[in-house]
Scaffold this motif. Structure first.
Motif, PDB file in Angstrom:
ATOM      1  N   MET A   1       0.989  -1.136   0.025  1.00  0.00           N
ATOM      2  CA  MET A   1      -0.074  -0.002   0.124  1.00  0.00           C
ATOM      3  C   MET A   1       0.851   1.383  -0.070  1.00  0.00           C
ATOM      4  O   MET A   1       0.713   2.084  -1.053  1.00  0.00           O
ATOM      5  N   LYS A   2       1.759   1.342   0.899  1.00  0.00           N
ATOM      6  CA  LYS A   2       2.592   2.616   1.070  1.00  0.00           C
ATOM      7  C   LYS A   2       3.553   2.494  -0.456  1.00  0.00           C
ATOM      8  O   LYS A   2       3.998   3.767  -0.568  1.00  0.00           O
ATOM      9  N   GLN A   3       3.865   1.464  -0.583  1.00  0.00           N
ATOM     10  CA  GLN A   3       4.568   1.418  -2.113  1.00  0.00           C
ATOM     11  C   GLN A   3       4.041   2.050  -2.895  1.00  0.00           C
ATOM     12  O   GLN A   3       4.583   3.024  -3.916  1.00  0.00           O
ATOM     13  N   VAL A   4       2.547   1.894  -3.293  1.00  0.00           N
ATOM     14  CA  VAL A   4       1.796   2.632  -4.307  1.00  0.00           C
ATOM     15  C   VAL A   4       2.050   3.957  -4.244  1.00  0.00           C
ATOM     16  O   VAL A   4       2.037   4.890  -5.256  1.00  0.00           O
ATOM     17  N   LEU A   5       1.372   4.580  -2.989  1.00  0.00           N
ATOM     18  CA  LEU A   5       1.515   5.842  -2.674  1.00  0.00           C
ATOM     19  C   LEU A   5       2.877   6.718  -3.123  1.00  0.00           C
ATOM     20  O   LEU A   5       3.014   7.509  -3.593  1.00  0.00           O
ATOM     21  N   ALA A 159      -9.864  14.340  -6.005  1.00  0.00           N
ATOM     22  CA  ALA A 159      -9.338  13.398  -6.852  1.00  0.00           C
ATOM     23  C   ALA A 159      -7.692  13.581  -6.611  1.00  0.00           C
ATOM     24  O   ALA A 159      -7.021  12.588  -6.409  1.00  0.00           O
ATOM     25  N   VAL A 160      -7.204  14.796  -6.361  1.00  0.00           N
ATOM     26  CA  VAL A 160      -5.912  14.867  -5.938  1.00  0.00           C
ATOM     27  C   VAL A 160      -5.477  14.309  -4.423  1.00  0.00           C
ATOM     28  O   VAL A 160      -4.519  13.469  -4.350  1.00  0.00           O
ATOM     29  N   ARG A 161      -6.304  14.702  -3.645  1.00  0.00           N
ATOM     30  CA  ARG A 161      -6.346  14.016  -2.241  1.00  0.00           C
ATOM     31  C   ARG A 161      -6.281  12.540  -2.425  1.00  0.00           C
ATOM     32  O   ARG A 161      -5.348  11.702  -1.787  1.00  0.00           O
ATOM     33  N   ASP A 162      -7.149  11.968  -3.189  1.00  0.00           N
ATOM     34  CA  ASP A 162      -7.224  10.460  -3.400  1.00  0.00           C
ATOM     35  C   ASP A 162      -5.991  10.097  -3.945  1.00  0.00           C
ATOM     36  O   ASP A 162      -5.649   8.782  -3.791  1.00  0.00           O
ATOM     37  N   TYR A 163      -5.432  10.770  -4.918  1.00  0.00           N
ATOM     38  CA  TYR A 163      -4.167  10.205  -5.479  1.00  0.00           C
ATOM     39  C   TYR A 163      -3.076   9.737  -4.570  1.00  0.00           C
ATOM     40  O   TYR A 163      -2.285   8.778  -4.698  1.00  0.00           O
ATOM     41  N   TYR A 164      -3.032  10.919  -3.699  1.00  0.00           N
ATOM     42  CA  TYR A 164      -2.008  10.688  -2.741  1.00  0.00           C
ATOM     43  C   TYR A 164      -2.027   9.971  -1.164  1.00  0.00           C
ATOM     44  O   TYR A 164      -1.260   9.714  -0.726  1.00  0.00           O
ATOM     45  N   THR A 165      -3.514   9.550  -1.226  1.00  0.00           N
ATOM     46  CA  THR A 165      -3.701   9.049   0.069  1.00  0.00           C
ATOM     47  C   THR A 165      -4.302   7.430  -0.252  1.00  0.00           C
ATOM     48  O   THR A 165      -4.417   6.579   0.827  1.00  0.00           O
ATOM     49  N   ASN A 166      -4.906   7.260  -1.256  1.00  0.00           N
ATOM     50  CA  ASN A 166      -5.769   6.040  -1.647  1.00  0.00           C
ATOM     51  C   ASN A 166      -4.870   5.096  -2.347  1.00  0.00           C
ATOM     52  O   ASN A 166      -4.994   5.561  -3.582  1.00  0.00           O
ATOM     53  N   PRO A 167      -4.356   3.997  -2.127  1.00  0.00           N
ATOM     54  CA  PRO A 167      -3.658   3.244  -3.076  1.00  0.00           C
ATOM     55  C   PRO A 167      -4.574   2.331  -3.785  1.00  0.00           C
ATOM     56  O   PRO A 167      -3.879   1.554  -4.953  1.00  0.00           O
ATOM     57  N   ALA A 168      -5.672   2.231  -3.978  1.00  0.00           N
ATOM     58  CA  ALA A 168      -6.492   1.644  -4.630  1.00  0.00           C
ATOM     59  C   ALA A 168      -6.641   1.969  -5.996  1.00  0.00           C
ATOM     60  O   ALA A 168      -6.427   3.218  -6.282  1.00  0.00           O
ATOM     61  N   GLU A 169      -6.748   1.108  -7.020  1.00  0.00           N
ATOM     62  CA  GLU A 169      -6.543   1.335  -8.525  1.00  0.00           C
ATOM     63  C   GLU A 169      -8.235   1.735  -8.685  1.00  0.00           C
ATOM     64  O   GLU A 169      -9.062   1.345  -8.027  1.00  0.00           O
ATOM     65  N   GLY A 173      -8.715   9.774  -8.291  1.00  0.00           N
ATOM     66  CA  GLY A 173      -7.574  10.184  -8.224  1.00  0.00           C
ATOM     67  C   GLY A 173      -6.345   9.552  -9.096  1.00  0.00           C
ATOM     68  O   GLY A 173      -5.426   9.889  -9.571  1.00  0.00           O
ATOM     69  N   SER A 174      -6.615   8.052  -9.332  1.00  0.00           N
ATOM     70  CA  SER A 174      -5.796   7.446  -9.889  1.00  0.00           C
ATOM     71  C   SER A 174      -5.446   7.796 -11.394  1.00  0.00           C
ATOM     72  O   SER A 174      -4.528   7.271 -12.116  1.00  0.00           O
ATOM     73  N   TRP A 175      -6.582   8.687 -11.901  1.00  0.00           N
ATOM     74  CA  TRP A 175      -6.458   8.912 -13.295  1.00  0.00           C
ATOM     75  C   TRP A 175      -5.815  10.308 -13.770  1.00  0.00           C
ATOM     76  O   TRP A 175      -6.069  10.962 -14.546  1.00  0.00           O
ATOM     77  N   LEU A 176      -5.119  10.897 -12.391  1.00  0.00           N
ATOM     78  CA  LEU A 176      -4.921  12.376 -12.689  1.00  0.00           C
ATOM     79  C   LEU A 176      -3.394  12.390 -13.351  1.00  0.00           C
ATOM     80  O   LEU A 176      -3.291  13.263 -14.224  1.00  0.00           O
ATOM     81  N   TYR A 177      -2.820  11.387 -13.422  1.00  0.00           N
ATOM     82  CA  TYR A 177      -1.460  11.384 -13.951  1.00  0.00           C
ATOM     83  C   TYR A 177      -1.232  10.320 -15.006  1.00  0.00           C
ATOM     84  O   TYR A 177      -1.674   9.096 -14.361  1.00  0.00           O
TER      85      TYR A 177
END
Length: 184
Positions: A1-5, A159-169, A173-177
């Motif tokens: 989990m931490k590795q994804v973030l 979405a940005v907050r989700d990107y940095y805090t939620n490791p789920a696919e 947020g996983s679609w920002l970059y």
């Protein structure tokens, strides 16, 4: 989990480190602004061009104030990681500055000045980050969480907050970059 973030933080750092020298500097931020000016087809001397450059000036000021802890004019990967953790995981003081920069960016993306950032307008931002047309459409559909056909500041910030805090696919947020699409 931490590795994804951690991977996501490192990916955004790499996006902001335009010249690839291992630091985010003012020159990198200007290069990002120039990339968006080209994507919008907007000259830097136009009113919208000046607004975009000014927004990126404020973005740099925000990064420097909250990330450049040793005040050397460069943000290292370590400084960036710590600031992103403080901002998004613990909700530190950078958040208010970030909201202002996001509002300015979305205002500039609203090229038809209708007060909304639709899929076509947001695609310009995503293409400047490396997404293709199909990916832009899919990303926008994930980011437009209320389904009204436009992105609000609240949706984007969530979405940005989700990107940095939620490791789920496959979360908004996983679609920002673009690198998020590699699904580490």
């Amino acid at each position: 989990m931490k590795q994804v973030l951690q991977h996501r933080i490192d990916s955004t750092f790499a996006h902001y480190d335009v010249n690839g020298n291992g630091f985010i500097e003012l020159a990198d931020v200007y290069a990002l602004a120039e990339r968006l000016l080209r994507a919008f087809g907007e000259p830097a001397a136009s009113e919208r061009g000046r607004e975009l450059v000014e927004a990126y000036d404020r973005f740099w000021e925000m990064l420097a104030a909250h990330c450049d802890t040793d005040r050397d004019g460069q943000v290292s990967p370590e400084e960036y990681r710590e600031a992103m953790d403080t901002m998004f995981v613990t909700g530190g003081p950078i958040e208010a500055d970030f909201l202002e920069v996001v509002q300015e960016l979305l205002d500039i993306a609203d090229t038809n000045s209708d007060g909304r950032v639709d899929a076509r307008e947001f695609a310009v931002l995503l293409k400047a980050r490396g997404l293709g047309d199909e990916e832009c459409g899919v990303a926008f559909a994930h980011l437009d969480t209320d389904g009204d056909g436009a992105l609000s500041v609240a949706e984007y910030v969530a979405a940005v907050r989700d990107y940095y805090t939620n490791p789920a696919e496959d979360t908004p947020g996983s679609w920002l970059y673009p690198d998020a699409l590699q699904r580490t």
